[in-house]
Design a protein around this motif. Structure first.
Motif, PDB file in Angstrom:
ATOM      1  N   LYS A  15      16.255 -51.276   8.638  1.00  0.00           N
ATOM      2  CA  LYS A  15      16.734 -49.948   8.240  1.00  0.00           C
ATOM      3  C   LYS A  15      18.228 -49.818   8.470  1.00  0.00           C
ATOM      4  O   LYS A  15      18.967 -49.289   7.652  1.00  0.00           O
ATOM      5  CB  LYS A  15      16.003 -48.864   9.023  1.00  0.00           C
ATOM      6  CG  LYS A  15      14.632 -48.597   8.444  1.00  0.00           C
ATOM      7  CD  LYS A  15      13.966 -47.412   9.084  1.00  0.00           C
ATOM      8  CE  LYS A  15      12.549 -47.298   8.584  1.00  0.00           C
ATOM      9  NZ  LYS A  15      11.627 -46.812   9.620  1.00  0.00           N
ATOM     10  N   PHE A  16      18.664 -50.351   9.599  1.00  0.00           N
ATOM     11  CA  PHE A  16      20.080 -50.295   9.957  1.00  0.00           C
ATOM     12  C   PHE A  16      20.938 -51.062   8.954  1.00  0.00           C
ATOM     13  O   PHE A  16      22.051 -50.660   8.624  1.00  0.00           O
ATOM     14  CB  PHE A  16      20.278 -50.868  11.364  1.00  0.00           C
ATOM     15  CG  PHE A  16      21.709 -51.039  11.755  1.00  0.00           C
ATOM     16  CD1 PHE A  16      22.429 -49.948  12.222  1.00  0.00           C
ATOM     17  CD2 PHE A  16      22.353 -52.272  11.626  1.00  0.00           C
ATOM     18  CE1 PHE A  16      23.764 -50.081  12.571  1.00  0.00           C
ATOM     19  CE2 PHE A  16      23.687 -52.408  11.973  1.00  0.00           C
ATOM     20  CZ  PHE A  16      24.393 -51.313  12.450  1.00  0.00           C
ATOM     21  N   PHE A  17      20.394 -52.185   8.467  1.00  0.00           N
ATOM     22  CA  PHE A  17      21.218 -53.053   7.608  1.00  0.00           C
ATOM     23  C   PHE A  17      21.193 -52.672   6.124  1.00  0.00           C
ATOM     24  O   PHE A  17      21.948 -53.233   5.340  1.00  0.00           O
ATOM     25  CB  PHE A  17      20.786 -54.514   7.778  1.00  0.00           C
ATOM     26  CG  PHE A  17      21.286 -55.124   9.065  1.00  0.00           C
ATOM     27  CD1 PHE A  17      22.637 -55.420   9.217  1.00  0.00           C
ATOM     28  CD2 PHE A  17      20.421 -55.369  10.121  1.00  0.00           C
ATOM     29  CE1 PHE A  17      23.116 -55.969  10.402  1.00  0.00           C
ATOM     30  CE2 PHE A  17      20.895 -55.916  11.309  1.00  0.00           C
ATOM     31  CZ  PHE A  17      22.242 -56.216  11.449  1.00  0.00           C
ATOM     32  N   LEU A  18      20.335 -51.730   5.752  1.00  0.00           N
ATOM     33  CA  LEU A  18      20.237 -51.360   4.340  1.00  0.00           C
ATOM     34  C   LEU A  18      21.607 -51.027   3.762  1.00  0.00           C
ATOM     35  O   LEU A  18      22.388 -50.276   4.361  1.00  0.00           O
ATOM     36  CB  LEU A  18      19.322 -50.148   4.173  1.00  0.00           C
ATOM     37  CG  LEU A  18      17.859 -50.444   3.784  1.00  0.00           C
ATOM     38  CD1 LEU A  18      17.094 -49.148   3.587  1.00  0.00           C
ATOM     39  CD2 LEU A  18      17.759 -51.342   2.568  1.00  0.00           C
ATOM     40  N   GLN A  49      14.260 -63.123   1.811  1.00  0.00           N
ATOM     41  CA  GLN A  49      14.310 -63.400   0.374  1.00  0.00           C
ATOM     42  C   GLN A  49      15.701 -63.105  -0.155  1.00  0.00           C
ATOM     43  O   GLN A  49      16.245 -62.028   0.085  1.00  0.00           O
ATOM     44  CB  GLN A  49      13.273 -62.556  -0.348  1.00  0.00           C
ATOM     45  CG  GLN A  49      13.368 -62.681  -1.850  1.00  0.00           C
ATOM     46  CD  GLN A  49      12.014 -62.492  -2.508  1.00  0.00           C
ATOM     47  OE1 GLN A  49      11.129 -63.338  -2.417  1.00  0.00           O
ATOM     48  NE2 GLN A  49      11.833 -61.373  -3.157  1.00  0.00           N
ATOM     49  N   ILE A  50      16.237 -64.094  -0.886  1.00  0.00           N
ATOM     50  CA  ILE A  50      17.574 -63.916  -1.450  1.00  0.00           C
ATOM     51  C   ILE A  50      17.446 -63.833  -2.964  1.00  0.00           C
ATOM     52  O   ILE A  50      16.757 -64.643  -3.573  1.00  0.00           O
ATOM     53  CB  ILE A  50      18.477 -65.089  -1.037  1.00  0.00           C
ATOM     54  CG1 ILE A  50      18.739 -64.964   0.460  1.00  0.00           C
ATOM     55  CG2 ILE A  50      19.783 -65.083  -1.807  1.00  0.00           C
ATOM     56  CD1 ILE A  50      19.257 -66.175   1.093  1.00  0.00           C
ATOM     57  N   ILE A  51      18.074 -62.821  -3.518  1.00  0.00           N
ATOM     58  CA  ILE A  51      18.003 -62.644  -4.969  1.00  0.00           C
ATOM     59  C   ILE A  51      19.244 -63.262  -5.601  1.00  0.00           C
ATOM     60  O   ILE A  51      20.378 -62.980  -5.203  1.00  0.00           O
ATOM     61  CB  ILE A  51      17.945 -61.139  -5.345  1.00  0.00           C
ATOM     62  CG1 ILE A  51      16.806 -60.445  -4.592  1.00  0.00           C
ATOM     63  CG2 ILE A  51      17.803 -60.973  -6.854  1.00  0.00           C
ATOM     64  CD1 ILE A  51      15.427 -60.936  -4.941  1.00  0.00           C
ATOM     65  N   ASN A  79      16.588 -52.603  -0.513  1.00  0.00           N
ATOM     66  CA  ASN A  79      15.132 -52.432  -0.436  1.00  0.00           C
ATOM     67  C   ASN A  79      14.463 -53.419  -1.372  1.00  0.00           C
ATOM     68  O   ASN A  79      14.939 -53.655  -2.471  1.00  0.00           O
ATOM     69  CB  ASN A  79      14.765 -51.019  -0.891  1.00  0.00           C
ATOM     70  CG  ASN A  79      14.752 -50.069   0.267  1.00  0.00           C
ATOM     71  OD1 ASN A  79      14.212 -50.400   1.324  1.00  0.00           O
ATOM     72  ND2 ASN A  79      15.345 -48.895   0.092  1.00  0.00           N
ATOM     73  N   SER A  80      13.339 -53.950  -0.952  1.00  0.00           N
ATOM     74  CA  SER A  80      12.633 -54.898  -1.810  1.00  0.00           C
ATOM     75  C   SER A  80      11.507 -54.179  -2.522  1.00  0.00           C
ATOM     76  O   SER A  80      10.809 -53.353  -1.924  1.00  0.00           O
ATOM     77  CB  SER A  80      12.082 -56.042  -0.973  1.00  0.00           C
ATOM     78  OG  SER A  80      11.294 -56.872  -1.781  1.00  0.00           O
ATOM     79  N   LEU A  89      18.064 -59.874   0.156  1.00  0.00           N
ATOM     80  CA  LEU A  89      19.519 -59.988   0.125  1.00  0.00           C
ATOM     81  C   LEU A  89      19.958 -60.244  -1.306  1.00  0.00           C
ATOM     82  O   LEU A  89      19.660 -61.275  -1.887  1.00  0.00           O
ATOM     83  CB  LEU A  89      19.967 -61.135   1.041  1.00  0.00           C
ATOM     84  CG  LEU A  89      21.466 -61.284   1.252  1.00  0.00           C
ATOM     85  CD1 LEU A  89      22.019 -60.124   2.057  1.00  0.00           C
ATOM     86  CD2 LEU A  89      21.769 -62.599   1.979  1.00  0.00           C
ATOM     87  N   GLU A  90      20.663 -59.278  -1.854  1.00  0.00           N
ATOM     88  CA  GLU A  90      21.202 -59.385  -3.224  1.00  0.00           C
ATOM     89  C   GLU A  90      22.489 -60.205  -3.103  1.00  0.00           C
ATOM     90  O   GLU A  90      23.490 -59.711  -2.590  1.00  0.00           O
ATOM     91  CB  GLU A  90      21.488 -57.944  -3.684  1.00  0.00           C
ATOM     92  CG  GLU A  90      21.834 -57.753  -5.117  1.00  0.00           C
ATOM     93  CD  GLU A  90      20.617 -57.770  -6.023  1.00  0.00           C
ATOM     94  OE1 GLU A  90      19.633 -57.062  -5.737  1.00  0.00           O
ATOM     95  OE2 GLU A  90      20.674 -58.508  -7.024  1.00  0.00           O
TER      96      GLU A  90
END
Ligand code: 4AD
Ligand code: MG
Length: 471
Positions: A15-18, A49-51, A79-80, A89-90
């Motif tokens: 939540k903190f890293f969003l 997961q990296i996008i 958010n995934s 991670l985009e």
């Protein structure tokens, strides 16, 4: 400046890293459709997961990212929409550190399929990358840490006992010799006698099998001490619970009698298990599914149930009676006969722990002739104040005793056991400068890791196992 975080930190605090920009680094576990990279950095069993988008990266570059490749990624946590994870991670920048040789990969255990643990052992340097072994390694770390924490919090001092030694504390015939003599040109004095004056230390030396005797000397000044180090045993035991190089923890306490010793050992083991339950849930959960098919046998449940029971304490003599009664009642058959005075064989121990008590047990007061010279002799003059703790699955996990603190009695025992008193003069000496009742035990660290992680073979809980015929 953009900061780097471990995958564990990111997932635990999602939540903190969003919407924040972060750097992650790790090894690719899978790469689907040139869109989803599953990345692991070892900090946790979980992957991030990296996008990846073909709009941002060239296809030729993405083709180089295969399983096992190490990468540096900068991106934004979002958010995934997938069900498997809350965040992903985009990415907008990826750097490849190290590619993977495709031909070698085909033969390696990094291939994404289930390999047997035996197969993993043939590529020890790579098995750290597997889920199962990384779980075991993280648990191993937490167990080690909890041990130091327990002792530190309870007034024990960590003592570094030597690894090179001149004497054998545990009985003859199972030590690795340490020498700088040239084995092609041995300095013979005469037939069969080697001139050790020409060796590095001017005497015969070995790798230590235990730090106990030195820890005793320390405890007789510092009160409560412990050792935690590697020990070496050249026994030819090719079993799933023996290593030639393993780690042992040896607490030694002045003014402790055998009962105090047993109680400490039980409290200590329970503390470690409680700590692991609190700190290694993800890893225990993964291992449960790896090892067992049915949920009932969850490692967590097994560990939790151990905390709720008292370890059964029985004397060696009682255990012989139980074994004989069970034979008599046709409950069990053993290969080895059961006679008072014999060393308990693993079939006997297994029966007592797994079938009869179905719980850990502490067996105490063993016949003196099957135990080491330093154990305190009882008034019956037949048994010594020894104790072994036997656990389900792994058998003997702790061996310990109250020590013989009486100079004359110790001297007699050393004579009987043919112990070199010249070499151990210092040990005898400790009984002449304010000797006190004292006790201690040795915990087989790798066996404890084996028990907690549920691994069947001790070779699968230590990074580079040394066993007979395998260095
Ligand atoms: O019972 P052991 O031989 O006891 C001692 O060495 C004493 N000096 C300890 C003490 O009182 N300070 O070894 C202690 C424990 C065993 O109970 C077992 O768990 C483990 O060490 N152990 C081994 N673990 C792996 N591989 C081996 N070859 C082992 N031998 C013993
Ligand atoms: Mg033992």
């Amino acid at each position: 400046m953009i900061k780097k975080y471990s995958i564990q930190t990111l997932l635990d605090n999602y939540k903190f890293f969003l919407n924040k920009k972060v750097i992650v680094e790790g090894w690719v576990r899978s790469f689907r459709n040139y869109i989803f990279i599953s990345l692991n950095d070892g900090s946790t069993i979980r992957n991030i997961q990296i996008i990846v988008s073909l709009k941002k990266f060239k296809k030729n570059f993405l083709k180089e990212i295969t399983i096992g490749t190490s990468i540096h990624v900068i991106g934004i946590i979002t958010n995934s929409i997938g069900k498997e994870q809350f965040i992903e991670l985009e990415s907008y920048f990826i750097k490849i550190y190290g590619k993977v040789d495709n031909l070698l990969f085909q033969q390696s255990i990094l291939q994404p399929k289930k390999h047997s643990l035996e197969k993993l052992r043939t590529q020890r340097h790579l098995r750290f990358r597997t889920n199962v072994f990384s779980c075991v390694m993280r648990i191993r770390h937490h167990i080690a840490f909890s041990i130091h924490k327990y002792f530190n919090d309870n007034g024990f001092f960590y003592i570094h006992t030597p690894i090179i030694t001149t004497s054998n504390a545990e009985g003859a015939g199972n030590m690795f010799q340490v020498t700088t003599l040239d084995l092609k040109h041995i300095p013979w004095i005469k037939d069969n006698i080697i001139d050790y004056q020409k060796d590095f230390f001017k005497c015969q030396t070995y790798l230590g099998v235990s730090g106990q005797l030195e820890a005793e000397a320390a405890s007789l000044a510092l009160g409560k001490v412990y050792t935690f180090g590697p020990v070496f045993r050249a026994e030819n035991s090719n079993t799933s619970r023996h290593l030639s190089e393993f780690w042992m923890i040896e607490p030694e306490m002045a003014f402790y009698h055998l009962d105090d010793n047993m109680n400490l050992a039980e409290k200590f083991l329970k503390y470690i298990i409680q700590y692991i339950i609190e700190h290694c849930v993800d890893d225990l959960y993964f291992l449960t599914h790896y090892i067992y098919t049915n949920e009932e046998e969850s490692l967590l449940k097994q560990l939790e149930s151990l905390l709720t029971i008292n370890f059964e304490k029985i004397s060696y003599t009682e255990s012989i009676k139980i074994l004989n009664k069970s034979i008599h009642n046709n409950k069990v058959n053993f290969l080895h006969p059961v006679i008072w005075g014999m060393d308990l064989q693993s079939e006997h121990e297994q029966y007592l722990v797994n079938k009869y008590f179905k719980n850990p047990i502490i067996i105490f007061d063993y016949p003196y002739h099957i135990k080491a010279f330093y154990m305190r002799i009882n008034n019956d003059e037949k048994t010594v104040r020894a104790m072994d703790i036997l656990f389900p699955k792994v058998g003997e996990i702790i061996g310990g005793s109250q020590r013989e603190e009486r100079y004359d009695v110790l001297m007699t025992r050393m004579n009987k056991h043919n112990i070199n008193k010249k070499l151990l003069y210092w040990y005898l000496d400790t009984r002449r400068f304010g000797s006190v009742p004292h006790s201690g035990f040795g915990l087989g660290f790798d066996r404890l890791v084996q028990f907690i992680s549920g691994m069947q073979n001790i070779r699968d809980v230590i990074p580079f196992p040394k066993t007979p015929n395998h260095a």
